[in-house]
Design a protein around this motif. Structure first.
Motif, PDB file in Angstrom:
ATOM      1  N   ASP A  73      38.567  44.198  41.213  1.00 50.37           N
ATOM      2  CA  ASP A  73      39.898  43.622  41.036  1.00 50.37           C
ATOM      3  C   ASP A  73      40.872  44.266  42.053  1.00 50.37           C
ATOM      4  OD1 ASP A  73      41.746  41.973  39.777  1.00 50.37           O
ATOM      5  OD2 ASP A  73      42.089  43.326  38.089  1.00 50.37           O
ATOM      6  N   HIS A 132      41.872  34.773  42.886  1.00 50.20           N
ATOM      7  CA  HIS A 132      42.457  34.827  41.547  1.00 50.20           C
ATOM      8  C   HIS A 132      42.632  33.430  40.959  1.00 50.20           C
ATOM      9  CE1 HIS A 132      42.894  39.134  41.757  1.00 50.20           C
ATOM     10  NE2 HIS A 132      43.284  39.128  40.498  1.00 50.20           N
ATOM     11  N   HIS A 177      37.194  40.151  34.368  1.00 42.78           N
ATOM     12  CA  HIS A 177      38.133  39.644  35.360  1.00 42.78           C
ATOM     13  C   HIS A 177      37.743  40.038  36.793  1.00 42.78           C
ATOM     14  CE1 HIS A 177      41.839  38.610  37.359  1.00 42.78           C
ATOM     15  NE2 HIS A 177      41.998  39.870  37.734  1.00 42.78           N
TER      16      HIS A 177
END
Ligand SMILES: NC(=O)c1ccc[n+]([C@@H]2O[C@H](COP(=O)([O-])OP(=O)(O)OC[C@H]3O[C@@H](n4cnc5c(N)ncnc54)[C@H](O)[C@@H]3O)[C@@H](O)[C@H]2O)c1
Ligand SMILES: NC(=O)c1ccc[n+]([C@@H]2O[C@H](COP(=O)([O-])OP(=O)(O)OC[C@H]3O[C@@H](n4cnc5c(N)ncnc54)[C@H](O)[C@@H]3O)[C@@H](O)[C@H]2O)c1
Ligand SMILES: [Fe+2]
Ligand SMILES: [Fe+2]
Lengths: 419, 419
Positions: B194, B282, B309
């Motif tokens: 991330d 994203h 994520h």
């Protein structure tokens, strides 16, 4: 650590009227100095205020290198005006004066010494709410648009000191490189040296976890907290920009790329030192400025003698970094490399000399006065210069290497002549 | 641009009780998840609260990868508790949930959709004052402690979306690297990806001065303003740390230097993308997470299937940067070099492929699942994945290169298999 709001871009000043509308401002105080009041940066602000119908009063009596008296004059103006927002258009002198005016107008019962740094003043914490202040820097130097610091020359004591509180940090800094285009050569140079020293000093300051005393309650910790991983990023980045663009910005007023980059570097270095602090170059600069005799720098359109702040910090920098390099020599060497030194065969124990030499060469190339002697000081002044440095503990204690009075004397002496 | 307050250092969590006292907090809401509630980070916070006699209630029902329902559950808790301060101890899931709870508790009459990003929600500006929120991150990934964003999975629509407002940015982020020591390998890896994508996407995002529409009134400009000279500093710095430390942090839980550096990088990249924004990795990740079938990642101590994520963003990164490199190829090449590519003989027109290859190699070395196919998707899912990306305009419009639906299909298809 807290970092101010900034807006960057050519021409963004034209939005300032809207910003003031958004703040609901009905009586704005616009501060500047007499020289700038006739120049394009102030004009750009006035146009925007007119376009958005903002009601304002101008104070253009800011003194270049402000004093207690000049701060007090601005404070009287602010107290009388009952303003609900402030706009400062100028260099550090203007922005700092405006911070002080905002603070004391918000605290009408306070004596001037209440908020001045101890031990000179009482160093009281600020608990009153201030009005919004928008800072529009026109030099590329102090980074005052990002810091909670306001510096002035305390005439009675013949020493510079200041006010330091997160509360006086501007609400917004408008970094509009168009404003740098009117700066004459020596103002670009001297304010650029301030950026250089902010970056070098904050990068080499005592690390945040070695500072003592470290108040156990976070609320009591000073804004200047020592070098740390966040301020390091800002300091190094600013130093790289200085290395790449300062000479170009000085030599060619048409070099917009260089001037724009220096304008940003000033804010970056400000964010760095605003969190980490500065140390000896700044601590020693305050008496160098405060004790000025008859020196009148080129390009400064003023009627009193003064040592420009950036010059007063940079002249001791070779001596200072030769002295501090014992601690963290690798950072000193890294700085020298960024400034152009070839360090492939350098020995780590020579880091201080290498950085000092690199700085001397840098200053020589830029026609900087040859040391303190060239701006009017002699050996006989050293005791007074040392005496003026001693109360600057707020910064001198951030030096990575502690200093005795003898050390300070030696540093001033070594700074008399550079080349 | 505004940047949050952060405090960094091993053990600084022990001061949180004092921070709450300084804030005058009398009823604190402590949020975390069920897994963390038994681990050292929460323990450190509880000890400090006890030491300073802070009155608090715990909510440990946060869902890993939150949903509208799980947000609503936390909001109900917050509304009932009438808290005057919040503490979030956990990864992005916890911090984001706590931001939403604080917001809706401060705005009791609001419907859930009021503040959710348009076009999915109404995207109303936040005008109510929120309570202070102290975020204590325990992963090194989202940087949520520095951003004004809270992300959740909108179950009904099978798509992730969020709430974005400067108002929900935490008052203080406590970056205490001790908390990273309990993280299992895959959580270090996925949260680290991330950081990697925040840095790469914000560095390559559409420049701030090319974004349109650019609302003329600054107050209406989004938090995500495109890449700019300030966010560039943070993005590049974070990328350098990722290049140097991510592999070490994943492979060796005892490597405190690497884990501490990644913990800081996460905040740095957060400051960068919190100002600049992210784009296609994203934007495309939200349906990849939202449409999850049965994938259960290693090391995640949870009872539902989920695509973490960080994994959902990184799997498309080779395809995305090969696609975007047409615009600003030099930035793509620079990123590849930082990540270890030898670019001495590289041609600028190959920048995208070079960065894509570098990323593939990076992921292969770290045993990352071989593309979207490995986490349960097939070609047949592409139309649904594209459909889930279309409403993510807030980020996809920051892509330096505009994309058609066909482009998005091709990007998903190219991400099915990586090696
Ligand atoms: N607050 C802080 O954080 C901080 C940090 C460092 C220094 N300072 C203080 O700031 C002051 C120095 O400020 P400075 O270096 O910015 O200079 P300055 O404000 O003293 O200005 C120097 C001269 O430049 C002129 N000038 C400014 N901008 C111009 C432009 N765009 N075009 C033409 N002329 C221009 C001014 O009129 C003035 O004559 C000192 O008092 C110093 O101690 C404050
Ligand atoms: N707000 C933002 O700016 C932002 C940015 C990116 C992502 N996000 C969101 O954040 C969420 C992901 O957050 P995340 O990646 O931080 O992970 P997470 O919060 O979802 O946590 C993942 C797992 O790690 C465990 N864990 C966390 N810290 C641990 C520790 N120190 N030791 C042992 N186990 C630990 C948790 O209990 C959980 O099981 C997603 O919903 C994502 O969309 C938000
Ligand atoms: Fe300075
Ligand atoms: Fe993310």
């Amino acid at each position: 650590m807290a970092i101010s709001n900034i807006r960057y871009g050519e021409g963004v000043t034209k939005e300032i009227g809207m910003d003031l509308q958004n703040l609901g401002a009905r009586r704005v105080c616009l501060m500047t100095d007499k020289n700038l009041s006739k120049l394009p940066p102030v004009n750009a602000v006035l146009n925007s205020l007119a376009k958005y119908g903002i009601n304002f009063q101008i104070y253009d009596n800011v003194r270049v290198e402000p004093t207690d008296q000049s701060f007090l004059d601005a404070i009287r103006f602010a107290r009388k005006g009952e303003f609900d927002a402030y706009v400062a258009v100028g260099g550090g002198s203007v922005i700092d004066t405006c911070k002080a005016a905002n603070l004391y107008a918000a605290s009408p019962a306070s004596e001037f010494l209440d908020y001045v740094n101890a031990p000179i003043g009482k160093g009281k914490p600020v608990t009153v709410p201030l009005k919004p202040l928008i800072a529009v820097p026109t030099t590329s130097g102090t980074g005052s648009e990002t810091t909670g610091v306001a510096i002035f020359d305390f005439k009675e004591l013949k020493v510079k000191t200041g006010i330091a509180s997160r509360a006086i940090k501007p609400t917004l800094g408008i970094i509009d490189p168009l404003h740098t285009l009117s700066m004459p050569e020596r103002i670009v140079a001297n304010s650029g040296f301030d950026v250089l020293c902010h970056a070098l000093e904050s990068y080499t300051a005592l690390p945040y976890n070695m500072r003592s005393p470290c108040p156990s309650n976070p609320i009591n910790r000073p804004a200047y907290q020592g070098s740390n991983p966040v301020s390091d990023v800002w300091a190094l980045h600013a130093l790289r920009i200085v290395a790449k663009y300062l000479k170009r910005a000085i030599r060619n007023p048409e070099d917009r790329e260089a001037r724009a980059n220096m304008h940003l570097a000033s804010a970056f270095a400000g964010i760095g030192f605003g969190n980490a602090g500065v140390h000896l170059c700044h601590g020693m600069s305050y008496p160098i400025s405060g004790l000025v005799k008859t020196y009148k720098p080129k390009d400064y359109n003023v009627d009193h003698s003064l040592v420009p702040h950036g010059l007063s910090v940079v002249l001791t920098s070779p001596a200072v970094f030769a002295f501090t390099a014992q601690i963290h020599p690798e950072r000193h060497l890294e700085a020298a490399e960024i400034l152009g030194a070839d360090i492939r065969t350098a020995r780590i124990k020579d880091a201080g000399f290498i950085l000092a030499d690199t700085l001397r060469k840098f200053l020589f190339d830029l026609n900087v006065d040859d040391g303190l002697a060239a701006i009017g000081y002699s050996k006989a002044d050293i005791p007074a210069l040392v005496k003026g440095t001693l109360p600057q503990e707020r910064v001198t204690k951030l030096s990575p290497r502690p200093q005795t009075e003898e050390d300070l004397s030696a540093l001033f002496e070594a700074s008399m002549k550079l080349y």
